[in-house]
Design a protein around this motif. Structure first.
Motif, mmCIF file in Angstrom:
data_model
loop_
_atom_site.group_PDB
_atom_site.id
_atom_site.type_symbol
_atom_site.label_atom_id
_atom_site.label_comp_id
_atom_site.label_asym_id
_atom_site.label_seq_id
_atom_site.Cartn_x
_atom_site.Cartn_y
_atom_site.Cartn_z
ATOM 1 N N PRO A 17 -57.252 22.324 29.135
ATOM 2 C CA PRO A 17 -56.298 21.817 30.512
ATOM 3 C C PRO A 17 -57.039 22.074 31.802
ATOM 4 C CG PRO A 17 -55.044 22.701 28.677
ATOM 5 C CD PRO A 17 -56.429 23.202 28.438
ATOM 6 N N GLN A 18 -57.639 23.048 32.002
ATOM 7 C CA GLN A 18 -58.270 23.370 33.380
ATOM 8 C C GLN A 18 -59.294 22.463 33.411
ATOM 9 O OE1 GLN A 18 -57.447 25.705 31.116
ATOM 10 N NE2 GLN A 18 -55.964 26.928 31.864
ATOM 11 N N GLN A 19 -60.090 22.285 32.661
ATOM 12 C CA GLN A 19 -61.199 21.379 32.717
ATOM 13 C C GLN A 19 -60.646 19.997 32.879
ATOM 14 O OE1 GLN A 19 -63.089 22.330 28.939
ATOM 15 N NE2 GLN A 19 -64.864 23.326 30.000
ATOM 16 N N THR A 20 -59.639 19.573 32.434
ATOM 17 C CA THR A 20 -59.362 18.196 32.506
ATOM 18 C C THR A 20 -58.573 18.128 34.061
ATOM 19 O OG1 THR A 20 -58.708 17.945 30.303
ATOM 20 C CG2 THR A 20 -57.285 16.553 31.715
ATOM 21 N N VAL A 21 -58.022 18.915 34.681
ATOM 22 C CA VAL A 21 -57.725 18.953 35.944
ATOM 23 C C VAL A 21 -58.596 18.806 37.064
ATOM 24 C CG1 VAL A 21 -56.216 20.182 37.846
ATOM 25 C CG2 VAL A 21 -55.472 20.108 35.613
ATOM 26 N N VAL A 22 -59.921 19.430 36.737
ATOM 27 C CA VAL A 22 -60.934 19.300 37.365
ATOM 28 C C VAL A 22 -61.350 17.944 37.376
ATOM 29 C CG1 VAL A 22 -63.385 20.158 37.882
ATOM 30 C CG2 VAL A 22 -61.480 22.031 37.593
ATOM 31 N N GLY A 23 -61.626 17.373 36.110
ATOM 32 C CA GLY A 23 -62.130 16.193 36.077
ATOM 33 C C GLY A 23 -61.322 15.123 36.739
ATOM 34 N N LEU A 24 -60.022 15.024 36.612
ATOM 35 C CA LEU A 24 -59.246 14.270 37.394
ATOM 36 C C LEU A 24 -59.270 14.470 39.013
ATOM 37 C CD1 LEU A 24 -55.663 15.134 35.350
ATOM 38 C CD2 LEU A 24 -56.669 12.912 35.522
ATOM 39 N N LYS A 25 -59.652 15.572 39.454
ATOM 40 C CA LYS A 25 -59.735 15.933 40.721
ATOM 41 C C LYS A 25 -61.146 14.992 41.285
ATOM 42 C CE LYS A 25 -60.142 19.225 44.491
ATOM 43 N NZ LYS A 25 -60.005 20.488 44.945
ATOM 44 N N HIS A 26 -61.994 15.282 40.642
ATOM 45 C CA HIS A 26 -63.325 14.694 40.932
ATOM 46 C C HIS A 26 -64.013 13.402 40.389
ATOM 47 C CE1 HIS A 26 -64.195 18.455 43.180
ATOM 48 N NE2 HIS A 26 -63.773 19.290 42.022
ATOM 49 N N ARG A 27 -63.476 13.103 39.168
ATOM 50 C CA ARG A 27 -63.647 11.929 38.369
ATOM 51 C C ARG A 27 -62.891 10.544 38.479
ATOM 52 N NH1 ARG A 27 -66.298 13.076 33.094
ATOM 53 N NH2 ARG A 27 -66.827 11.351 33.297
ATOM 54 N N LEU A 28 -61.551 10.900 38.436
ATOM 55 C CA LEU A 28 -60.616 9.787 38.300
ATOM 56 C C LEU A 28 -60.965 8.522 39.354
ATOM 57 C CD1 LEU A 28 -58.087 8.755 36.943
ATOM 58 C CD2 LEU A 28 -56.767 9.817 38.699
ATOM 59 N N ILE A 29 -60.786 8.869 40.492
ATOM 60 C CA ILE A 29 -61.013 7.887 41.530
ATOM 61 C C ILE A 29 -62.365 7.090 41.728
ATOM 62 C CG2 ILE A 29 -60.898 7.212 44.043
ATOM 63 C CD1 ILE A 29 -57.905 7.796 42.827
ATOM 64 N N PRO A 30 -63.333 7.865 41.675
ATOM 65 C CA PRO A 30 -64.803 7.347 41.477
ATOM 66 C C PRO A 30 -64.822 6.325 40.211
ATOM 67 C CG PRO A 30 -64.974 9.517 41.994
ATOM 68 C CD PRO A 30 -63.716 9.400 41.719
ATOM 69 N N ASN A 31 -64.619 6.869 39.140
ATOM 70 C CA ASN A 31 -64.748 6.133 37.876
ATOM 71 C C ASN A 31 -63.952 4.876 37.872
ATOM 72 O OD1 ASN A 31 -66.287 8.195 36.836
ATOM 73 N ND2 ASN A 31 -64.775 8.959 35.342
ATOM 74 N N TYR A 32 -62.477 5.024 38.338
ATOM 75 C CA TYR A 32 -61.478 3.997 38.435
ATOM 76 C C TYR A 32 -62.225 2.746 39.283
ATOM 77 C CZ TYR A 32 -57.838 1.144 40.013
ATOM 78 O OH TYR A 32 -56.926 -0.104 40.235
ATOM 79 N N SER A 33 -62.620 3.341 40.531
ATOM 80 C CA SER A 33 -63.518 2.293 41.657
ATOM 81 C C SER A 33 -64.539 1.445 40.795
ATOM 82 C CB SER A 33 -63.766 3.095 42.719
ATOM 83 O OG SER A 33 -62.726 3.750 43.396
ATOM 84 N N VAL A 34 -65.454 2.260 40.158
ATOM 85 C CA VAL A 34 -66.621 1.648 39.452
ATOM 86 C C VAL A 34 -66.198 0.651 38.516
ATOM 87 C CG1 VAL A 34 -68.762 2.134 38.181
ATOM 88 C CG2 VAL A 34 -68.314 3.523 40.051
ATOM 89 N N THR A 35 -65.253 1.013 37.703
ATOM 90 C CA THR A 35 -64.771 0.065 36.721
ATOM 91 C C THR A 35 -63.956 -1.080 37.203
ATOM 92 O OG1 THR A 35 -64.424 2.181 35.104
ATOM 93 C CG2 THR A 35 -63.536 0.241 34.370
ATOM 94 N N VAL A 36 -63.289 -0.858 38.110
ATOM 95 C CA VAL A 36 -62.649 -2.019 38.821
ATOM 96 C C VAL A 36 -63.670 -3.259 39.120
ATOM 97 C CG1 VAL A 36 -61.585 -2.945 40.805
ATOM 98 C CG2 VAL A 36 -60.527 -1.349 39.622
ATOM 99 N N ARG A 37 -64.825 -2.626 39.953
ATOM 100 C CA ARG A 37 -65.838 -3.575 40.410
ATOM 101 C C ARG A 37 -66.461 -4.188 39.001
ATOM 102 N NH1 ARG A 37 -68.163 -7.173 41.484
ATOM 103 N NH2 ARG A 37 -70.202 -7.165 42.636
ATOM 104 N N VAL A 38 -66.855 -3.442 38.160
ATOM 105 C CA VAL A 38 -67.342 -4.024 37.037
ATOM 106 C C VAL A 38 -66.449 -5.152 36.328
ATOM 107 C CG1 VAL A 38 -68.174 -3.687 34.589
ATOM 108 C CG2 VAL A 38 -69.105 -2.057 36.381
ATOM 109 N N LEU A 39 -65.252 -4.732 36.105
ATOM 110 C CA LEU A 39 -64.344 -5.506 35.369
ATOM 111 C C LEU A 39 -64.032 -6.818 36.117
ATOM 112 C CD1 LEU A 39 -61.878 -3.289 33.869
ATOM 113 C CD2 LEU A 39 -63.661 -4.401 32.476
ATOM 114 N N GLU A 40 -64.082 -6.824 37.584
ATOM 115 C CA GLU A 40 -63.979 -7.985 38.308
ATOM 116 C C GLU A 40 -65.176 -8.920 38.413
ATOM 117 O OE1 GLU A 40 -60.995 -6.491 41.843
ATOM 118 O OE2 GLU A 40 -63.306 -6.304 42.338
#
Length: 96
Positions: free
Chosen positions: A12-35
């Motif tokens: 769970p701690q690794q997941t929280v770190v991943g959310l903090k550091h990867r959620l927004i960048p991954n989301y942004s890149v994926t939105v661009r690719v899907l658009e």
């Protein structure tokens, strides 16, 4: 003959770190690719309802915290369902 590997057991701690550091960048890149995918399919305005949208179902393999699923949900207006698969319980819980 594929190479078998063990899934990464995220705590769970690794997941929280991943959310903090990867959620927004991954989301942004994926939105661009899907658009870009959507424009190649002939649907240039991603935020306008379009009954001809060919993307109705999404299978997110290795979904992690769900950033790609969230991006698909926001880019493709007429998605009926998204199914995410991840071997890590804490990642699945975070994606919900």
């Amino acid at each position: 003959a594929g190479v078998e590997s063990e899934p990464i057991p995220y705590t769970p701690q690794q997941t929280v770190v991943g959310l903090k550091h990867r959620l927004i960048p991954n989301y942004s890149v994926t939105v661009r690719v899907l658009e870009e995918v959507q424009s190649l399919l002939g649907h240039h305005n991603s935020h306008t309802s379009n009954n001809n949208n060919p993307v109705r179902r999404v299978l997110d393999m290795g979904m992690g915290c769900g950033s790609a699923s969230a991006a698909a949900w926001n880019v493709f207006d007429d998605v009926e369902w998204i199914h995410g698969i991840d071997p890590s319980r804490s990642q699945r819980d975070a994606a919900q």
